[in-house]
Structure formats: structure tokens, C-alpha cells
Design an enzyme around this catalytic site. Structure first.
Site, PDB file in Angstrom:
ATOM      1  N   TYR A  23       0.592  -1.058  -0.037  1.00 38.42           N
ATOM      2  CA  TYR A  23       0.112   0.148   0.221  1.00 38.42           C
ATOM      3  C   TYR A  23       0.798   1.063   0.228  1.00 38.42           C
ATOM      4  O   TYR A  23       1.807   1.415   0.764  1.00 38.42           O
ATOM      5  CB  TYR A  23      -0.971   0.111   1.177  1.00 38.42           C
ATOM      6  CG  TYR A  23      -1.680   1.131   1.382  1.00 38.42           C
ATOM      7  CD1 TYR A  23      -2.780   1.482   0.618  1.00 38.42           C
ATOM      8  CD2 TYR A  23      -1.156   2.251   2.342  1.00 38.42           C
ATOM      9  CE1 TYR A  23      -3.552   2.588   0.674  1.00 38.42           C
ATOM     10  CE2 TYR A  23      -2.193   3.528   2.373  1.00 38.42           C
ATOM     11  CZ  TYR A  23      -3.335   3.442   1.658  1.00 38.42           C
ATOM     12  OH  TYR A  23      -3.986   4.822   1.819  1.00 38.42           O
ATOM     13  N   ASP A 124       9.268   3.946   0.759  1.00 39.25           N
ATOM     14  CA  ASP A 124       7.994   4.484   1.476  1.00 39.25           C
ATOM     15  C   ASP A 124       8.373   4.171   2.880  1.00 39.25           C
ATOM     16  O   ASP A 124       8.230   3.117   3.197  1.00 39.25           O
ATOM     17  CB  ASP A 124       6.779   3.789   0.932  1.00 39.25           C
ATOM     18  CG  ASP A 124       5.451   4.091   1.543  1.00 39.25           C
ATOM     19  OD1 ASP A 124       5.730   4.747   2.605  1.00 39.25           O
ATOM     20  OD2 ASP A 124       4.542   3.544   1.042  1.00 39.25           O
ATOM     21  N   LYS A 151       2.693  10.482   8.988  1.00 35.31           N
ATOM     22  CA  LYS A 151       2.432  10.095  10.362  1.00 35.31           C
ATOM     23  C   LYS A 151       3.335  10.429  11.310  1.00 35.31           C
ATOM     24  O   LYS A 151       3.075  11.314  12.266  1.00 35.31           O
ATOM     25  CB  LYS A 151       2.172   8.517  10.175  1.00 35.31           C
ATOM     26  CG  LYS A 151       1.141   7.886   9.540  1.00 35.31           C
ATOM     27  CD  LYS A 151       1.263   6.412   9.445  1.00 35.31           C
ATOM     28  CE  LYS A 151       0.311   5.903   8.220  1.00 35.31           C
ATOM     29  NZ  LYS A 151      -0.956   5.974   8.454  1.00 35.31           N
TER      30      LYS A 151
END
Length: 317
Positions: A23, A124, A151
Site C-alpha cells: 500500500y 516508502d 504519520k
């Protein structure tokens, strides 16, 4: 999205490569082959499969899906179309693909191959930045060309960032005129997020990461012991403050080996309810993320709750 656009703007090439089951956000290209079912896997190389209805075929044509943790196959696929690639996008420990850590040889092979074909390597690290003081790339000692962050650097507030060497980030530079890649937005550089992020980064020093490593290892070991004690097939994977519980007796290395059978999914559902009834909230797919405020008492409580939940799974077999 901005990292992929950066690679395209820098290289002038259209295609990207990404790992099956990983993802990377809601951009059409990043969503390709996010959750393919076994019927769509193909016999050999992974097939690029749309995640959302309405995804244009042209998107699928510009995304090569590569297997995770299979260096030989990934290198072969990338080399086949090497001159067309803008980048290879990889999460060193992809949650949706099972949370199995990448093999050192796999990431080294991607680093070598991207340099060989003139493509950028993108890490990522939206989640894996929490694995260490220098993120996952510090643990694996691999230097990507671009890194995406989120985040953790926002201290709990919404945030996203792309960073890299000045050579690549120059595509955003407006000083000569219109940049190769214009970038702006209503939520850019939100001052509250920036202040919260600074506070979080100051608190996440090397001692904090050492503590997270210790409690993560304690929880993973405690859960694995509970699986053995209750004679239930299962294991944990992960590193640092992240772990994922799999009700499988096979090694979990990638999206396909992590894909649950019907029986495994049923056991996961029983476990989730039993764990919640014991006061511990984990993600429905077995993911747990530990944090710095947790005490030793919290860790013992988590392990005890998991052990009790696994005992309920054992009773349901």
C-alpha cells in the site's frame, strides 16, 4: 503521489515498478495490485490488477508489479523494461503485504538495478520511519534516491512529505520559472502540524528507539510463546515497535505467503473479538503498533490478553 511524479519529472519516463500487495496511498498508479486475489495472481510474474473500479487500462500498462523478497525475479522483470522506468517504489516492511521485513539482498538488488537502468529508488517510509532513529534505510544501510514520510513526523497530525537529494528535488524549484513539477496546496506546511512534528521528533531520540525495540521484541516473543503453549498454528512478524500476527504455520515473506486461507481468516476473526473483549485493540488484520508511553505493565497486559485470545482460538479448532 508526489514521489512518483518527482521520478517521472526527473527521468522523463512513464513507468513505475511496485511490489505486489504493498500500500502506498490512493494515487491510481500506487494502488495497482494492492489486494489481488489468488485467481488474479498469474502463474509466473505478478499481474498488474486494478484496485478500484474505473481505473484506466493505461494506468495498468504503466505499472509493473514485482514480487516482494524475490530478488532474482524482481531484477529480471525490471531489466526487461529497464529503459522505460522512472522509479521502483518499495516499502521495506509493507504492512498490507504481511509486514515481513525485506531481505537485505532484495533491497541491495533493487538499489543496484535502479542505478543500472537509470531509474530512481523510492523508499516508502510512512510507517517504517518508526523502526529506527534513521528509519528503515538506516537499519538496512540502503540509500534511496527519494523517501516518503508521514504519520510519525506529524506528531499525530495529518502530514506527508517527500525528500531526497537536491539533484532530484530540483524538479520543484520555481526560481528559473515554472518548475518541472509544480507543487502546492491548501494543507501544505500546516503550522500546527509542523510544531507537533518538531515536538515528536525531539522526543524520538535514540534512547526512545532502543526502548521501542525492547518492548517490541518482548511482545513478539511473548505472543510466539503463546502460540506454542496453546498448540495453535501461528507466528508474529515485524521489527521494532511493529508486529503482525498470522494464523499460519508457514514462513511469511510476501503478500502471497501472508494471504490467509479460509480457516486462517476464521481464526483471525475469533482472535480479534477475544482480544477486544480483553481490552486490547489491534487492527483487524493482526497489526499492532507499540508506542513510547507504554510501560512494562502495559506490555505484560498485552501478552496476557493475546494468550487468552489464542486460547479461545484453540478451543474453536
Amino acid at each position: 503521489m508526489m514521489a512518483l511524479k518527482t521520478a517521472r519529472a526527473y527521468t522523463g519516463r512513464p513507468k513505475i515498478a511496485k511490489c505486489e500487495g504493498a500500500y502506498h496511498g490512493s494515487y491510481d498508479y500506487a494502488e495497482v495490485s494492492l489486494d489481488p486475489t489468488p485467481e488474479a495472481w498469474g502463474r509466473n510474474a505478478p499481474v498488474s490488477v486494478a484496485y478500484a473500479k474505473g481505473t484506466p487500462d493505461s494506468v495498468l500498462a504503466d505499472v509493473l508489479t514485482i514480487p516482494f523478497n524475490d530478488a532474482e525475479a524482481a531484477v529480471s522483470l525490471i531489466r526487461e523494461h529497464g529503459g522505460e522506468f522512472a522509479c521502483v517504489l518499495v516499502d521495506p516492511m509493507p504492512n498490507r503485504a504481511g509486514l515481513a521485513p525485506a531481505d537485505q539482498t532484495y533491497l541491495e538488488a533493487l538499489r543496484k538495478m535502479t542505478r543500472e537502468v537509470g531509474a530512481l529508488l523510492i523508499f516508502d517510509e510512512v510507517i517504517t520511519f518508526r523502526l529506527g532513529y534513521r528509519g528503515a534505510q538506516g537499519l538496512w544501510n540502503i540509500e534511496p534516491d527519494l523517501t516518503t514520510l508521514g504519520k510519525i513526523i506529524g506528531g499525530g497530525f495529518p502530514v506527508g512529505a517527500v525528500c531526497g537529494d537536491a539533484e532530484f528535488m530540483a524538479v520543484f524549484d520555481p526560481r528559473p520559472g515554472k518548475p518541472a513539477l509544480p507543487h502546492g496546496g491548501t494543507f501544505s506546511a500546516n503550522p500546527v502540524t509542523m510544531r507537533a512534528g518538531i515536538a515528536a521528533m525531539e522526543l524520538l531520540d535514540e534512547a526512545a528507539f532502543a526502548r521501542l525495540d525492547a518492548i517490541g521484541e518482548a511482545v513478539r516473543s511473548g505472543i510466539d510463546a503463546a502460540f506454542r503453549r496453546h498448540h495453535v498454528p501461528g507466528r508474529t512478524v515485524g521489527l521494532g515497535s511493529l508486529l503482525k500476527i498470522h494464523f499460519a504455520d508457514r514462513p511469511v515473506r510476501d503478500y502471497r505467503s501472508a494471504y490467509p486461507t479460509e480457516d486462517e481468516a476464521k481464526r483471525q476473526a475469533v482472535f480479534n473479538r477475544a482480544l477486544l473483549n480483553r481490552g486490547v485493540l489491534a487492527a483487524g488484520n493482526g497489526l499492532m503498533a507499540l508506542s513510547t508511553p507504554m510501560t512494562d505493565a502495559d506490555i505484560h497486559a498485552i501478552i496476557d490478553a493475546v494468550s487468552g485470545a489464542i486460547s479461545e482460538v484453540s478451543a474453536s479448532l
